[in-house]
Design a protein around this motif. Structure first.
Motif, PDB file in Angstrom:
ATOM      1  N   SER A 149     -10.598  -1.664  -2.838  1.00  0.00           N
ATOM      2  CA  SER A 149     -11.405  -2.346  -3.854  1.00  0.00           C
ATOM      3  C   SER A 149     -12.515  -3.151  -3.174  1.00  0.00           C
ATOM      4  O   SER A 149     -12.453  -3.427  -1.965  1.00  0.00           O
ATOM      5  CB  SER A 149     -10.509  -3.289  -4.666  1.00  0.00           C
ATOM      6  N   ARG A 197      -9.686 -13.608  -2.280  1.00  0.00           N
ATOM      7  CA  ARG A 197      -9.831 -12.324  -1.569  1.00  0.00           C
ATOM      8  C   ARG A 197     -11.148 -12.233  -0.804  1.00  0.00           C
ATOM      9  O   ARG A 197     -11.427 -11.248  -0.134  1.00  0.00           O
ATOM     10  CB  ARG A 197      -9.747 -11.148  -2.552  1.00  0.00           C
ATOM     11  N   VAL A 251     -13.424  -6.365  -2.522  1.00  0.00           N
ATOM     12  CA  VAL A 251     -12.743  -7.663  -2.591  1.00  0.00           C
ATOM     13  C   VAL A 251     -13.700  -8.792  -2.998  1.00  0.00           C
ATOM     14  O   VAL A 251     -13.269  -9.807  -3.551  1.00  0.00           O
ATOM     15  CB  VAL A 251     -12.048  -8.006  -1.241  1.00  0.00           C
ATOM     16  N   LEU A 310       0.832  -1.219   0.000  1.00  0.00           N
ATOM     17  CA  LEU A 310       0.000   0.000   0.000  1.00  0.00           C
ATOM     18  C   LEU A 310       0.862   1.263   0.000  1.00  0.00           C
ATOM     19  O   LEU A 310       0.363   2.360  -0.212  1.00  0.00           O
ATOM     20  CB  LEU A 310      -0.996  -0.045   1.162  1.00  0.00           C
TER      21      LEU A 310
HETATM   22  C1  DQA Z   1      -6.773  -4.546  -0.724  1.00  0.00           C
HETATM   23  C2  DQA Z   1      -7.359  -5.829  -1.275  1.00  0.00           C
HETATM   24  C3  DQA Z   1      -6.416  -7.001  -1.056  1.00  0.00           C
HETATM   25  O1  DQA Z   1      -6.992  -8.198  -1.571  1.00  0.00           O
HETATM   26  C4  DQA Z   1      -5.106  -6.745  -1.770  1.00  0.00           C
HETATM   27  O2  DQA Z   1      -4.199  -7.790  -1.511  1.00  0.00           O
HETATM   28  C5  DQA Z   1      -4.512  -5.421  -1.420  1.00  0.00           C
HETATM   29  C6  DQA Z   1      -5.390  -4.274  -1.298  1.00  0.00           C
HETATM   30  C7  DQA Z   1      -7.654  -3.315  -1.023  1.00  0.00           C
HETATM   31  O3  DQA Z   1      -7.447  -2.295  -0.389  1.00  0.00           O
HETATM   32  O4  DQA Z   1      -8.518  -3.369  -1.908  1.00  0.00           O
HETATM   33  O5  DQA Z   1      -3.297  -5.287  -1.301  1.00  0.00           O
HETATM   34  O6  DQA Z   1      -6.679  -4.659   0.678  1.00  0.00           O
END
Ligand code: DQA
Length: 139
Positions: A100, A109, A102, A12
């Protein structure tokens, strides 16, 4: 004054650079400045690490003192029993957030090892998910 930590996990730090079609083109530090301008009556802090153990140390460090943690654990959300346990171990409420949605993405996810121990989960609103997480802690 209430103290809230925004805690970001792996990859991030690359917001604004990484997979822009999913995560947008704003870097997190500039977004965090906007958050600080918006929430002037609380003490907002930010921490990011790509390491699971360092994230756990941070949860332990603030988790008996702060009023809330807004956490995006990135991919550790879907893999880390240890971060889930750390959240369960502390007193400070944690809101799980994702940029996002998920649930619209790959099957792996869809599961979170954190959610059960969090006050709530917010996902799919872009960076605004963090603002909503802070609002939730202030209710
Ligand atoms: C995330 C979603 C996760 O699946 C992914 O691995 C990320 C970002 C998101 O903010 O949408 O690194 O946490």
């Amino acid at each position: 004054m209430k103290k809230i930590l925004v805690l970001n996990g792996p990859n991030l730090n690359l917001l604004g650079v990484r997979e822009k079609s999913i995560y947008g083109d704003q870097d997190f530090l500039s977004y965090f400045e906007e958050l600080k301008k918006r929430f002037t009556t609380i003490q907002l802090e930010y921490f990011q690490s790509n390491s699971e153990g360092i994230l756990i140390d941070k949860i332990h460090e603030v988790g008996f003192e702060y009023d809330g943690i807004v956490m995006n654990a990135g991919a550790y959300t879907h893999t880390s029993i240890a971060i889930g346990d750390a959240i369960a171990a502390v007193r400070t409420p944690v809101i799980e957030v994702h940029i996002s949605n998920v649930h619209q993405r790959e099957e792996f996810r869809h599961h979170s090892f954190l959610a059960k121990n969090c006050q709530g989960v917010i996902c799919g609103f872009g960076l605004d998910s963090y603002r909503l997480g802070i609002e939730a802690l202030l209710v």
